[in-house]
Scaffold this active site. Structure first.
Site, PDB file in Angstrom:
ATOM      1  N   TYR A 172      -6.806  16.128  -9.275  1.00 40.69           N
ATOM      2  CA  TYR A 172      -6.009  15.039  -9.817  1.00 40.69           C
ATOM      3  C   TYR A 172      -4.852  15.407 -10.510  1.00 40.69           C
ATOM      4  CZ  TYR A 172      -5.250  11.096 -12.917  1.00 40.69           C
ATOM      5  OH  TYR A 172      -4.313  10.152 -13.718  1.00 40.69           O
ATOM      6  N   ASP A 196       0.874  -1.087  -0.103  1.00 37.91           N
ATOM      7  CA  ASP A 196      -0.079  -0.022   0.058  1.00 37.91           C
ATOM      8  C   ASP A 196       0.888   1.460  -0.021  1.00 37.91           C
ATOM      9  OD1 ASP A 196      -1.711   2.151   0.480  1.00 37.91           O
ATOM     10  OD2 ASP A 196      -3.038   0.916   1.736  1.00 37.91           O
TER      11      ASP A 196
HETATM   12  N1  LIG Z   1      -7.236   5.086 -16.905  1.00 38.63           N
HETATM   13  C1  LIG Z   1      -6.954   6.165 -17.532  1.00 38.63           C
HETATM   14  O1  LIG Z   1      -7.572   6.834 -18.319  1.00 38.63           O
HETATM   15  C2  LIG Z   1      -5.646   6.757 -17.111  1.00 38.63           C
HETATM   16  C3  LIG Z   1      -5.186   7.748 -17.883  1.00 38.63           C
HETATM   17  C4  LIG Z   1      -3.783   8.503 -17.771  1.00 38.63           C
HETATM   18  C5  LIG Z   1      -3.232   7.947 -16.486  1.00 38.63           C
HETATM   19  N2  LIG Z   1      -3.684   6.769 -15.848  1.00 38.63           N
HETATM   20  C6  LIG Z   1      -2.806   6.427 -14.662  1.00 38.63           C
HETATM   21  O2  LIG Z   1      -2.715   5.075 -14.585  1.00 38.63           O
HETATM   22  C7  LIG Z   1      -2.363   4.508 -13.545  1.00 38.63           C
HETATM   23  C8  LIG Z   1      -3.233   3.228 -13.434  1.00 38.63           C
HETATM   24  O3  LIG Z   1      -4.668   3.368 -13.343  1.00 38.63           O
HETATM   25  P1  LIG Z   1      -5.367   2.421 -14.258  1.00 38.63           P
HETATM   26  O4  LIG Z   1      -6.185   3.358 -15.372  1.00 38.63           O
HETATM   27  O5  LIG Z   1      -5.020   1.233 -14.524  1.00 38.63           O
HETATM   28  O6  LIG Z   1      -6.769   2.532 -13.234  1.00 38.63           O
HETATM   29  P2  LIG Z   1      -7.100   1.093 -12.281  1.00 38.63           P
HETATM   30  O7  LIG Z   1      -7.582   0.082 -12.763  1.00 38.63           O
HETATM   31  O8  LIG Z   1      -8.262   2.029 -11.170  1.00 38.63           O
HETATM   32  O9  LIG Z   1      -5.559   0.917 -11.402  1.00 38.63           O
HETATM   33  C9  LIG Z   1      -5.312   1.529 -10.269  1.00 38.63           C
HETATM   34  C10 LIG Z   1      -4.653   0.769  -9.465  1.00 38.63           C
HETATM   35  O10 LIG Z   1      -3.816   1.661  -8.463  1.00 38.63           O
HETATM   36  C11 LIG Z   1      -4.026   0.806  -7.218  1.00 38.63           C
HETATM   37  N3  LIG Z   1      -4.088   1.685  -5.934  1.00 38.63           N
HETATM   38  C12 LIG Z   1      -5.135   2.759  -5.555  1.00 38.63           C
HETATM   39  N4  LIG Z   1      -4.679   3.238  -4.199  1.00 38.63           N
HETATM   40  C13 LIG Z   1      -3.241   2.338  -3.984  1.00 38.63           C
HETATM   41  C14 LIG Z   1      -2.649   2.241  -2.742  1.00 38.63           C
HETATM   42  N5  LIG Z   1      -2.869   3.095  -1.602  1.00 38.63           N
HETATM   43  N6  LIG Z   1      -1.594   1.603  -2.590  1.00 38.63           N
HETATM   44  C15 LIG Z   1      -1.343   0.698  -3.720  1.00 38.63           C
HETATM   45  N7  LIG Z   1      -2.076   0.734  -4.914  1.00 38.63           N
HETATM   46  C16 LIG Z   1      -3.168   1.414  -4.865  1.00 38.63           C
HETATM   47  C17 LIG Z   1      -5.671   0.396  -7.477  1.00 38.63           C
HETATM   48  O11 LIG Z   1      -5.846  -0.567  -6.285  1.00 38.63           O
HETATM   49  P3  LIG Z   1      -7.151  -0.797  -5.829  1.00 38.63           P
HETATM   50  O12 LIG Z   1      -8.119  -1.618  -6.744  1.00 38.63           O
HETATM   51  O13 LIG Z   1      -6.877  -1.391  -4.302  1.00 38.63           O
HETATM   52  O14 LIG Z   1      -7.946   0.643  -5.720  1.00 38.63           O
HETATM   53  C18 LIG Z   1      -5.475  -0.219  -8.795  1.00 38.63           C
HETATM   54  O15 LIG Z   1      -4.617  -1.387  -8.691  1.00 38.63           O
HETATM   55  C19 LIG Z   1      -2.735   5.580 -12.222  1.00 38.63           C
HETATM   56  O16 LIG Z   1      -1.544   6.214 -11.882  1.00 38.63           O
HETATM   57  C20 LIG Z   1      -3.797   6.555 -13.330  1.00 38.63           C
HETATM   58  O17 LIG Z   1      -3.513   7.858 -12.641  1.00 38.63           O
HETATM   59  C21 LIG Z   1      -4.771   6.078 -16.134  1.00 38.63           C
END
Ligand SMILES: NC(=O)c1ccc[n+]([C@@H]2O[C@H](COP(=O)([O-])OP(=O)(O)OC[C@H]3O[C@@H](n4cnc5c(N)ncnc54)[C@H](OP(=O)(O)O)[C@@H]3O)[C@@H](O)[C@H]2O)c1
Length: 287
Positions: free
Chosen positions: A156, A66
């Site tokens: 954000y 975490d």
């Molecule tokens: N999807 C988009 O459109 C997009 C665009 C640009 C950048 N991003 C970036 O991509 C990255 C991954 O996001 P994603 O799109 O793959 O969304 P996601 O499926 O929601 O993945 C986010 C991950 O971060 C984890 N997380 C949240 N809080 C945490 C903590 N305290 N400690 C450890 N892990 C934690 C979540 O775990 P839980 O399941 O436990 O919450 C999940 O595994 C993020 O940094 C996001 O800002 C996403």
């Protein structure tokens, strides 16, 4: 030959999960992946996908981590049996969308804690060893929201802008130690990100005034359009991580899509910000 040891944060879903799978199932069998997640109860989908992809045994291990808790980060580091991490991927992140005044109590600090302080905590745990070994790669999941302000994403964006400053600063220093930092700048990606927004989409929207709410609905329609036109699958995005990981001289920034580059350029071409603000207002509220 020693395998490349990769540790990734935020692997319960989305980009982290797909990157862990991509590396663990790489035909070269040259990666040992530590896929970490804050809650091990969420490890089912990754194991199932790893089985379906026939990841070789020993190519993937799942650890609790975490990013809000330094002890949890240290405990994960201690469980890396190779005693080193060659590639650290700081990917964990949370979104926060809505009018500033509608963010529920604790939402702002929670997002900054995960996205900014969480990344710093993770780097603090792994960088000293990389520096000492004069070798290491750090990949950070960046966002278009770190390169331009987006309405209703102020906190954000603040968190992702912070990562730009963090990584750019480190990128100047760390090559002296044989360590390279790269941001993988993602546009919209089809993941669970929108479903896991802190405080839910819009937050306590009723607490905002009517005009702000109307603007928010306009923004939502804009987002739906942008997702239809430009959203990528995580598999496509993970290839960009691989490109950065394999580059002999890694760049600071890699872009998963060129779709938003004209807007990014606008910010730099007119440092006053006027051109960008006008273009973004047109795109979101007038189109
Ligand atoms: N999807 C988009 O459109 C997009 C665009 C640009 C950048 N991003 C970036 O991509 C990255 C991954 O996001 P994603 O799109 O793959 O969304 P996601 O499926 O929601 O993945 C986010 C991950 O971060 C984890 N997380 C949240 N809080 C945490 C903590 N305290 N400690 C450890 N892990 C934690 C979540 O775990 P839980 O399941 O436990 O919450 C999940 O595994 C993020 O940094 C996001 O800002 C996403």
């Amino acid at each position: 030959m020693d395998r490349t040891v990769v540790l990734i944060t935020g692997c319960s879903s989305g980009i982290g999960l797909h990157l862990a799978l991509r590396l663990a199932s790489d035909p070269s069998q040259s990666f040992k992946v530590y896929a970490t997640m804050r809650d091990l109860k969420a490890q089912g989908p990754l194991w199932e996908a790893a089985q379906a992809r026939r990841c070789p045994s020993g190519s993937l291990e799942i650890l609790q981590l975490d990013v809000r808790d330094s002890d949890s980060v240290a405990a994960a580091r201690a469980r890396v049996t190779e005693g080193r991490v060659d590639v650290l991927v700081c990917n964990a992140g949370r979104g926060l969308v809505g009018p500033l005044e509608a963010h529920v109590t604790g939402a702002m600090s929670s997002v900054l804690d995960v996205n900014v302080a969480g990344t710093v905590r993770t780097l603090q745990a792994f960088l000293p060893d990389m520096k000492q070994r004069r070798s290491g790669r750090v990949l950070v999941t960046g966002s278009m929201g770190g390169l331009m302000g987006l309405p209703f994403n102020a906190v954000y964006c603040a968190s992702k802008f912070a990562l730009e400053g963090l990584c750019e600063s480190l990128a100047v220093l760390l090559p002296s130690f044989g360590v390279h930092v790269s941001l993988i700048e993602c546009g919209p990606v089809h993941t669970a990100f929108q479903e896991k927004l802190e405080g839910g989409l819009g937050g306590a929207l009723d607490s905002a005034d009517t005009k702000t709410r109307d603007h928010f609905f306009c923004y939502q329609r804009h987002c739906e359009r942008v997702f239809r036109e430009a959203a990528q699958d995580p598999e496509e995005v993970t290839e960009v991580f691989l490109k950065a990981l394999r580059a002999p001289q890694p760049a600071l920034r890699y872009f998963s899509t060129e779709h938003f580059l004209p807007l990014v350029r606008l910010r730099f071409d007119d440092p006053s910000g006027c051109s960008y603000v006008a273009a973004m207002r047109r795109a979101v509220f007038e189109d």
